[in-house]
Scaffold this motif. Structure first.
Motif, PDB file in Angstrom:
ATOM      1  N   PHE A   1      64.340  47.584  15.978  1.00 42.08           N
ATOM      2  CA  PHE A   1      64.941  47.979  14.703  1.00 42.08           C
ATOM      3  C   PHE A   1      64.489  49.376  14.297  1.00 42.08           C
ATOM      4  O   PHE A   1      65.301  50.190  13.855  1.00 42.08           O
ATOM      5  CB  PHE A   1      64.593  46.972  13.599  1.00 42.08           C
ATOM      6  CG  PHE A   1      65.180  47.366  12.274  1.00 42.08           C
ATOM      7  CD1 PHE A   1      66.524  47.166  12.015  1.00 42.08           C
ATOM      8  CD2 PHE A   1      64.403  47.962  11.303  1.00 42.08           C
ATOM      9  CE1 PHE A   1      67.081  47.560  10.810  1.00 42.08           C
ATOM     10  CE2 PHE A   1      64.947  48.349  10.089  1.00 42.08           C
ATOM     11  CZ  PHE A   1      66.288  48.142   9.843  1.00 42.08           C
ATOM     12  N   LYS A   2      63.201  49.661  14.443  1.00 40.52           N
ATOM     13  CA  LYS A   2      62.687  50.984  14.078  1.00 40.52           C
ATOM     14  C   LYS A   2      63.354  52.073  14.911  1.00 40.52           C
ATOM     15  O   LYS A   2      63.634  53.164  14.406  1.00 40.52           O
ATOM     16  CB  LYS A   2      61.169  51.029  14.234  1.00 40.52           C
ATOM     17  CG  LYS A   2      60.474  50.285  13.102  1.00 40.52           C
ATOM     18  CD  LYS A   2      58.990  50.073  13.189  1.00 40.52           C
ATOM     19  CE  LYS A   2      58.149  50.998  13.932  1.00 40.52           C
ATOM     20  NZ  LYS A   2      56.709  50.685  13.902  1.00 40.52           N
ATOM     21  N   TYR A   3      63.650  51.792  16.189  1.00 40.15           N
ATOM     22  CA  TYR A   3      64.365  52.746  17.042  1.00 40.15           C
ATOM     23  C   TYR A   3      65.743  53.041  16.437  1.00 40.15           C
ATOM     24  O   TYR A   3      66.136  54.195  16.283  1.00 40.15           O
ATOM     25  CB  TYR A   3      64.512  52.191  18.458  1.00 40.15           C
ATOM     26  CG  TYR A   3      65.539  52.928  19.284  1.00 40.15           C
ATOM     27  CD1 TYR A   3      65.224  54.140  19.890  1.00 40.15           C
ATOM     28  CD2 TYR A   3      66.824  52.424  19.443  1.00 40.15           C
ATOM     29  CE1 TYR A   3      66.165  54.830  20.635  1.00 40.15           C
ATOM     30  CE2 TYR A   3      67.771  53.110  20.187  1.00 40.15           C
ATOM     31  CZ  TYR A   3      67.444  54.304  20.782  1.00 40.15           C
ATOM     32  OH  TYR A   3      68.368  54.985  21.512  1.00 40.15           O
ATOM     33  N   TRP A   4      66.484  51.990  16.089  1.00 44.13           N
ATOM     34  CA  TRP A   4      67.836  52.191  15.557  1.00 44.13           C
ATOM     35  C   TRP A   4      67.815  52.804  14.159  1.00 44.13           C
ATOM     36  O   TRP A   4      68.697  53.585  13.804  1.00 44.13           O
ATOM     37  CB  TRP A   4      68.620  50.878  15.577  1.00 44.13           C
ATOM     38  CG  TRP A   4      69.131  50.617  16.953  1.00 44.13           C
ATOM     39  CD1 TRP A   4      68.571  49.810  17.902  1.00 44.13           C
ATOM     40  CD2 TRP A   4      70.271  51.212  17.567  1.00 44.13           C
ATOM     41  NE1 TRP A   4      69.292  49.862  19.054  1.00 44.13           N
ATOM     42  CE2 TRP A   4      70.348  50.711  18.885  1.00 44.13           C
ATOM     43  CE3 TRP A   4      71.239  52.112  17.145  1.00 44.13           C
ATOM     44  CZ2 TRP A   4      71.360  51.091  19.767  1.00 44.13           C
ATOM     45  CZ3 TRP A   4      72.245  52.490  18.026  1.00 44.13           C
ATOM     46  CH2 TRP A   4      72.298  51.981  19.321  1.00 44.13           C
ATOM     47  N   LEU A   5      66.809  52.478  13.378  1.00 44.15           N
ATOM     48  CA  LEU A   5      66.676  53.089  12.060  1.00 44.15           C
ATOM     49  C   LEU A   5      66.459  54.592  12.215  1.00 44.15           C
ATOM     50  O   LEU A   5      67.108  55.401  11.544  1.00 44.15           O
ATOM     51  CB  LEU A   5      65.514  52.462  11.291  1.00 44.15           C
ATOM     52  CG  LEU A   5      65.273  52.953   9.869  1.00 44.15           C
ATOM     53  CD1 LEU A   5      66.484  52.688   8.991  1.00 44.15           C
ATOM     54  CD2 LEU A   5      64.037  52.272   9.297  1.00 44.15           C
ATOM     55  N   TYR A   6      65.588  54.984  13.127  1.00 49.36           N
ATOM     56  CA  TYR A   6      65.341  56.396  13.407  1.00 49.36           C
ATOM     57  C   TYR A   6      66.619  57.057  13.927  1.00 49.36           C
ATOM     58  O   TYR A   6      67.012  58.126  13.482  1.00 49.36           O
ATOM     59  CB  TYR A   6      64.216  56.544  14.432  1.00 49.36           C
ATOM     60  CG  TYR A   6      64.039  57.962  14.920  1.00 49.36           C
ATOM     61  CD1 TYR A   6      63.352  58.899  14.152  1.00 49.36           C
ATOM     62  CD2 TYR A   6      64.583  58.371  16.135  1.00 49.36           C
ATOM     63  CE1 TYR A   6      63.206  60.209  14.579  1.00 49.36           C
ATOM     64  CE2 TYR A   6      64.430  59.677  16.582  1.00 49.36           C
ATOM     65  CZ  TYR A   6      63.744  60.583  15.802  1.00 49.36           C
ATOM     66  OH  TYR A   6      63.608  61.872  16.230  1.00 49.36           O
TER      67      TYR A   6
ATOM     68  N   ARG B   1      69.780  56.214  13.524  1.00 53.25           N
ATOM     69  CA  ARG B   1      70.801  56.342  12.478  1.00 53.25           C
ATOM     70  C   ARG B   1      70.436  57.430  11.468  1.00 53.25           C
ATOM     71  O   ARG B   1      71.305  58.082  10.911  1.00 53.25           O
ATOM     72  CB  ARG B   1      71.005  55.013  11.732  1.00 53.25           C
ATOM     73  CG  ARG B   1      71.559  53.886  12.559  1.00 53.25           C
ATOM     74  CD  ARG B   1      72.970  54.059  12.999  1.00 53.25           C
ATOM     75  NE  ARG B   1      73.849  54.316  11.880  1.00 53.25           N
ATOM     76  CZ  ARG B   1      75.043  54.851  11.983  1.00 53.25           C
ATOM     77  NH1 ARG B   1      75.519  55.198  13.138  1.00 53.25           N
ATOM     78  NH2 ARG B   1      75.779  55.064  10.930  1.00 53.25           N
ATOM     79  N   ASN B   2      69.152  57.640  11.214  1.00 54.17           N
ATOM     80  CA  ASN B   2      68.718  58.628  10.232  1.00 54.17           C
ATOM     81  C   ASN B   2      68.677  60.044  10.791  1.00 54.17           C
ATOM     82  O   ASN B   2      68.512  60.989  10.043  1.00 54.17           O
ATOM     83  CB  ASN B   2      67.345  58.259   9.658  1.00 54.17           C
ATOM     84  CG  ASN B   2      67.432  57.105   8.700  1.00 54.17           C
ATOM     85  OD1 ASN B   2      68.466  56.854   8.101  1.00 54.17           O
ATOM     86  ND2 ASN B   2      66.342  56.382   8.567  1.00 54.17           N
ATOM     87  N   THR B   3      68.776  60.203  12.104  1.00 57.32           N
ATOM     88  CA  THR B   3      68.677  61.534  12.696  1.00 57.32           C
ATOM     89  C   THR B   3      69.972  61.995  13.347  1.00 57.32           C
ATOM     90  O   THR B   3      69.988  63.008  14.020  1.00 57.32           O
ATOM     91  CB  THR B   3      67.552  61.584  13.753  1.00 57.32           C
ATOM     92  OG1 THR B   3      67.808  60.597  14.755  1.00 57.32           O
ATOM     93  CG2 THR B   3      66.199  61.346  13.120  1.00 57.32           C
ATOM     94  N   GLU B   4      71.065  61.260  13.143  1.00 54.34           N
ATOM     95  CA  GLU B   4      72.343  61.691  13.711  1.00 54.34           C
ATOM     96  C   GLU B   4      72.778  62.990  13.056  1.00 54.34           C
ATOM     97  O   GLU B   4      72.791  63.092  11.829  1.00 54.34           O
ATOM     98  CB  GLU B   4      73.431  60.644  13.476  1.00 54.34           C
ATOM     99  CG  GLU B   4      73.466  59.563  14.497  1.00 54.34           C
ATOM    100  CD  GLU B   4      74.695  58.683  14.318  1.00 54.34           C
ATOM    101  OE1 GLU B   4      75.445  58.864  13.352  1.00 54.34           O
ATOM    102  OE2 GLU B   4      74.886  57.819  15.164  1.00 54.34           O
ATOM    103  N   PRO B   5      73.157  63.973  13.857  1.00 55.88           N
ATOM    104  CA  PRO B   5      73.638  65.220  13.269  1.00 55.88           C
ATOM    105  C   PRO B   5      74.930  64.995  12.490  1.00 55.88           C
ATOM    106  O   PRO B   5      75.747  64.175  12.862  1.00 55.88           O
ATOM    107  CB  PRO B   5      73.911  66.121  14.475  1.00 55.88           C
ATOM    108  CG  PRO B   5      73.304  65.442  15.635  1.00 55.88           C
ATOM    109  CD  PRO B   5      73.114  64.007  15.291  1.00 55.88           C
TER     110      PRO B   5
END
Length: 91
Positions: A38-43, A45-49
């Motif tokens: 989950f932390k991977y996907w949260l990161y 989703r939050n860093t998509e240009p």
């Protein structure tokens, strides 16, 4: 499950987490989701240009252009970049 479906599923999970008001550990436990995944996907989703989310053309205004009639060349300078366009001969 296709790659698009998989990504959409994780997007929905992240959106659910963000609207829950819960912490990561509590939300993952309540939703039976692996915390590290989950932390991977949260990161992710939050860093998509922003460019990935929206692409569009914009209009620009230009200054009057003088063509070098000998070379039939249009030169466009943007910062340090330069584009040279050879024009067809004029009659």
């Amino acid at each position: 499950m296709t790659k698009i479906e998989y990504r959409n599923e994780w997007k929905a999970r992240v959106d659910s987490f963000k609207s829950s008001g819960m912490g990561v550990t509590a939300w993952c436990k309540a939703n039976d989701v692996n915390k590290e995944r989950f932390k991977y996907w949260l990161y992710k989703r939050n860093t998509e240009p922003v460019a990935k989310k929206s692409k569009q053309w914009i209009a620009i205004e230009t200054a009057p252009v003088e063509l070098n009639k000998q070379d039939n060349m249009l030169i466009v300078n943007v910062g340090r970049a330069s584009i040279q366009i050879k024009l067809p001969p004029t009659s």
